[in-house]
Write an enzyme that holds these catalytic residues in place. Structure first.
Site, short mmCIF file in Angstrom:
data_model
loop_
_atom_site.label_atom_id
_atom_site.label_comp_id
_atom_site.label_asym_id
_atom_site.label_seq_id
_atom_site.Cartn_x
_atom_site.Cartn_y
_atom_site.Cartn_z
N ASN A 7 0.86 -1.18 0.00
CA ASN A 7 0.00 0.00 0.00
C ASN A 7 0.90 1.23 0.00
O ASN A 7 1.45 1.60 1.03
CB ASN A 7 -0.89 -0.03 1.25
N ARG A 91 -2.67 -1.99 -3.40
CA ARG A 91 -3.89 -1.23 -3.14
C ARG A 91 -3.86 0.03 -4.02
O ARG A 91 -2.88 0.78 -4.00
CB ARG A 91 -3.93 -0.81 -1.67
N HIS A 180 -12.78 3.22 0.24
CA HIS A 180 -12.79 2.16 1.28
C HIS A 180 -13.55 0.92 0.80
O HIS A 180 -14.04 0.15 1.63
CB HIS A 180 -13.46 2.63 2.59
N ARG A 241 -10.89 15.88 7.70
CA ARG A 241 -11.71 16.32 6.56
C ARG A 241 -13.09 16.77 7.04
O ARG A 241 -13.67 16.16 7.94
CB ARG A 241 -11.87 15.18 5.55
N GLU A 385 -8.30 -5.14 5.11
CA GLU A 385 -8.16 -4.82 3.69
C GLU A 385 -7.01 -5.61 3.06
O GLU A 385 -7.10 -6.03 1.91
CB GLU A 385 -7.91 -3.31 3.53
#
Ligand code: ADP
Length: 400
Positions: A7, A91, A180, A241, A385
């Site tokens: 990743n 990823r 996601h 965010r 993940e």
């Protein structure tokens, strides 16, 4: 037969070596501060102590090189040679509309990932650096791209289109993509398994609550709506965010603070969310500690976060015309019992009731946190993940 899961961010690289058969994590770690001073490398092999060291990480290729050399190191390594690595799974944040599932990486796939870089300028170029570095160092090892957006490509147009002139979708592909996806896919499957309900006849809402957070409405195993949009800025109030807001605010702040649109967007991405509201931290552990000491803004930020999550669950219950199960995952969802409790307290009108004791006990592990007579099952399902990426990678390379 092992799968290396990579990743890559612009200055970091997370990796896991996973045994394809047993799905056991053989080794994992992070290369941090790639391309900037103060580089750091961490490595934790199965049944061994974690190792961290300072090391100059000039670029992603140097970082991957250190990972590979460590994996085969005579003393601390975990595999005899790089031949043990059957494939590498990467990823990839943005696959646009092109990728509806994971893909074997060839020149054409690389070109499409490049094309999507416009939509994810912080992520896709970094992923490509990782792909190129691996290709250079392990030219004969097959590689697979696993996209965060792919799972959401089943969203119907009414869910993904913005209320904008339609030509912007046609010309520029401006639409909601969602992110996601690997996590929402894994957690929804696991939720159905864990609760013993058939995935293909289920209505599940998954809440991935971490630094970045998103919610997904999943009908019969397929994503039908999700809270992130063209970029990961939309939706929930997150660590840094803002999530949803009136777009007119961007120009208003720009005028008042004499800033460019880019500068305002940077504030919305990096200085907002619970960090912005609390003025303290984006980390929910810091907010909890401050709240316990009486910091009202820290408490307020957590309440705003929970309220937004609850509102989304309410609207996704409408999108699904009902809900069988709600699952919490990622750092906050798996650990923050106060936040989960707050969210569920907003949902009592749906006949959902929290088992207080189960909520307190279920930290970082699978468990049901609703009462036996709750109309909807609420559970905690730790996400994985990397495992999803390893599974997809194995499936694709097995067919080559
Ligand atoms: P990401 O992968 O998006 O970087 P994670 O899923 O690792 O994020 O989640 C990170 C968030 O989880 C941080 O805000 C952190 O504070 C929160 N978190 C981790 N452990 C706990 C805990 N025990 N209690 C509350 N929050 C936690």
């Amino acid at each position: 037969m092992d799968i290396l899961v990579v990743n890559c961010g612009s200055s970091s690289l997370k990796y896991q070596l996973i045994n394809a058969k047993t799905e056991e994590v053989l080794a994992s770690g992070i290369c941090d501060r790639i391309g900037i001073s103060g580089g750091a490398f961490s490595y934790k092999a199965k049944n061994k102590d974690k190792i961290t060291k300072e090391v100059d990480l000039k670029d992603h290729e140097v970082a991957i090189g250190i990972v590979l050399n460590t994996l085969i190191d005579k003393e601390i390594g975990i595999i005899p040679s790089l031949d043990a690595i059957k494939a590498i799974g990467h990823r990839i944040v943005h696959g646009g509309e092109h990728f509806t599932k994971s893909a074997f990486i060839n020149d054409e796939v690389i070109r499409h990932i490049e094309e999507c870089a416009d939509l994810a300028p912080l992520h896709n170029p970094a992923h490509l650096l990782g792909i190129r570095a691996c290709k250079h160092l392990m030219p004969h090892t097959p590689m697979v791209a696993v996209f965060d957006t792919a799972f959401h490509q089943t969203m119907p147009p009414r869910a993904f289109i913005y209320g904008l002139p339609y030509e912007y979708y046609e010309k520029y592909k401006i639409r909601r993509y969602g992110f996601h996806g690997t996590s929402h896919s894994y957690v929804s499957k696991r939720t159905a398994e864990f609760l013993g309900i058939p995935l293909e006849k289920s209505k599940i809402i998954t809440c991935h609550l971490g630094n970045g957070s998103s919610i997904c409405a999943i009908e019969n195993g397929k994503s039908v709506d999700t809270s992130m949009g063209l970029t990961p800025l939309e939706g929930l109030v997150m660590g840094t965010r803002s999530g949803d807001l009136d777009p007119a605010i961007i120009d208003y702040i720009a005028q008042k603070e004499n800033k460019s649109t880019q500068e305002v967007l940077n504030i919305l991405n990096k200085k907002s969310g619970v960090l912005g509201i609390s003025g303290l931290s984006s980390d929910f552990r810091d907010l909890l500690a401050a709240d316990e000491k009486g910091d009202l803004k820290a408490r307020f930020a957590r309440e705003v976060f929970a309220y937004r999550v609850a509102k989304y669950i309410g609207s996704y219950t409408a999108a699904l015309s009902g809900v069988d199960a709600i699952a919490f995952c990622a750092g906050v969802g798996e650990n923050a019992k106060f936040i989960r409790g707050k969210i569920v307290s907003h949902l009592e009108f749906l006949g959902i009731t929290l088992d207080e004791e189960a909520n307190l006990q279920t930290i970082g592990k699978e468990g049901i946190i609703s009462t036996k007579n709750s109309k909807v099952k609420v559970c905690v399902i730790p996400t994985n993940e990397e495992l999803m990426i390893a599974r997809d990678t194995l499936e694709i390379v097995s067919k080559l």
